[in-house]
Design a protein around this motif. Sequence first.
Motif, mmCIF file in Angstrom:
data_model
loop_
_atom_site.group_PDB
_atom_site.id
_atom_site.type_symbol
_atom_site.label_atom_id
_atom_site.label_comp_id
_atom_site.label_asym_id
_atom_site.label_seq_id
_atom_site.Cartn_x
_atom_site.Cartn_y
_atom_site.Cartn_z
ATOM 1 N N LYS A 1 11.805 1.447 -4.850
ATOM 2 C CA LYS A 1 10.508 1.691 -4.209
ATOM 3 C C LYS A 1 10.178 0.621 -3.169
ATOM 4 C CE LYS A 1 8.575 4.420 -7.845
ATOM 5 N NZ LYS A 1 7.355 4.951 -8.386
ATOM 6 N N VAL A 2 11.011 -0.413 -3.095
ATOM 7 C CA VAL A 2 10.801 -1.476 -2.102
ATOM 8 C C VAL A 2 11.954 -1.408 -1.113
ATOM 9 C CG1 VAL A 2 10.507 -3.936 -1.691
ATOM 10 C CG2 VAL A 2 9.590 -2.923 -3.787
ATOM 11 N N LEU B 1 7.256 -2.284 5.668
ATOM 12 C CA LEU B 1 6.622 -2.169 6.986
ATOM 13 C C LEU B 1 5.389 -1.273 6.953
ATOM 14 C CD1 LEU B 1 9.768 -1.928 9.257
ATOM 15 C CD2 LEU B 1 8.165 -3.849 9.098
ATOM 16 N N ASP B 2 5.423 -0.229 6.125
ATOM 17 C CA ASP B 2 4.291 0.687 6.038
ATOM 18 C C ASP B 2 3.269 0.271 4.990
ATOM 19 O OD1 ASP B 2 5.431 2.292 7.987
ATOM 20 O OD2 ASP B 2 6.455 3.572 6.547
ATOM 21 N N GLY B 3 3.621 -0.717 4.145
ATOM 22 C CA GLY B 3 2.754 -1.072 3.034
ATOM 23 C C GLY B 3 2.157 -2.463 3.086
ATOM 24 N N VAL B 4 2.458 -3.240 4.120
ATOM 25 C CA VAL B 4 1.899 -4.582 4.261
ATOM 26 C C VAL B 4 1.116 -4.637 5.565
ATOM 27 C CG1 VAL B 4 2.458 -7.038 4.558
ATOM 28 C CG2 VAL B 4 3.785 -5.656 2.961
ATOM 29 N N GLU C 1 -0.077 -1.176 -4.743
ATOM 30 C CA GLU C 1 0.813 -1.183 -5.904
ATOM 31 C C GLU C 1 1.596 -2.487 -5.919
ATOM 32 O OE1 GLU C 1 3.328 2.227 -5.326
ATOM 33 O OE2 GLU C 1 1.891 3.573 -6.274
ATOM 34 N N THR C 2 1.869 -2.996 -7.108
ATOM 35 C CA THR C 2 2.670 -4.204 -7.273
ATOM 36 C C THR C 2 4.054 -3.815 -7.749
ATOM 37 O OG1 THR C 2 0.707 -5.495 -7.810
ATOM 38 C CG2 THR C 2 2.841 -6.416 -8.474
ATOM 39 N N HIS C 3 5.075 -4.321 -7.066
ATOM 40 C CA HIS C 3 6.467 -4.060 -7.417
ATOM 41 C C HIS C 3 7.138 -5.382 -7.751
ATOM 42 C CE1 HIS C 3 6.147 0.058 -5.908
ATOM 43 N NE2 HIS C 3 5.462 -0.463 -4.901
ATOM 44 N N TYR D 1 0.859 -1.179 0.000
ATOM 45 C CA TYR D 1 0.000 0.000 0.000
ATOM 46 C C TYR D 1 0.897 1.232 0.000
ATOM 47 C CZ TYR D 1 -4.049 -2.888 0.994
ATOM 48 O OH TYR D 1 -5.044 -3.824 0.906
ATOM 49 N N ASN D 2 0.587 2.197 -0.879
ATOM 50 C CA ASN D 2 1.368 3.434 -0.892
ATOM 51 C C ASN D 2 0.789 4.423 0.116
ATOM 52 O OD1 ASN D 2 -0.870 4.675 -2.099
ATOM 53 N ND2 ASN D 2 -0.006 4.617 -4.146
#
Length: 119
Positions: free
Chosen positions: A78-79, A85-88, A18-20, A11-12
């Motif tokens: 971007k990963v 930690l902030d996006g999962v 978003e998928t990286h 999550y942004n």
Amino acid sequence: MANKSTQIKLYNEEGKLETHKSGKIMARATRDIMKMYAEMERNGQMNEDADFDPVQEYEGMERMLELVANSIFAKNDKVTEDTILDGVESDKLIETLNKCIMEAMGIDDTEVEEAKEGK
């Protein structure tokens, strides 16, 4: 052997998923993964029957996080540990990290389940 690569969904800042993609996984990442598993085995963290130890759980999670961000996704700026930690979601962290590690090794979910079943 399968083409080693993986992806992670984060999550942004706006709350959008978003998928990286990792890109091609190189030998260094494979070595780092094997090193992590060896360290975890030596520390007794791979024994599913062992009593829960929060320090070992934390150290294992930190090592997995570092490996995914700094080795597997090293070429994707971007990963990072922070964006993971902030996006999962909290209850999906270990599952997400483990998925990335297994895919980087060329192991899919079917092979993991077969290994558990002793096939």
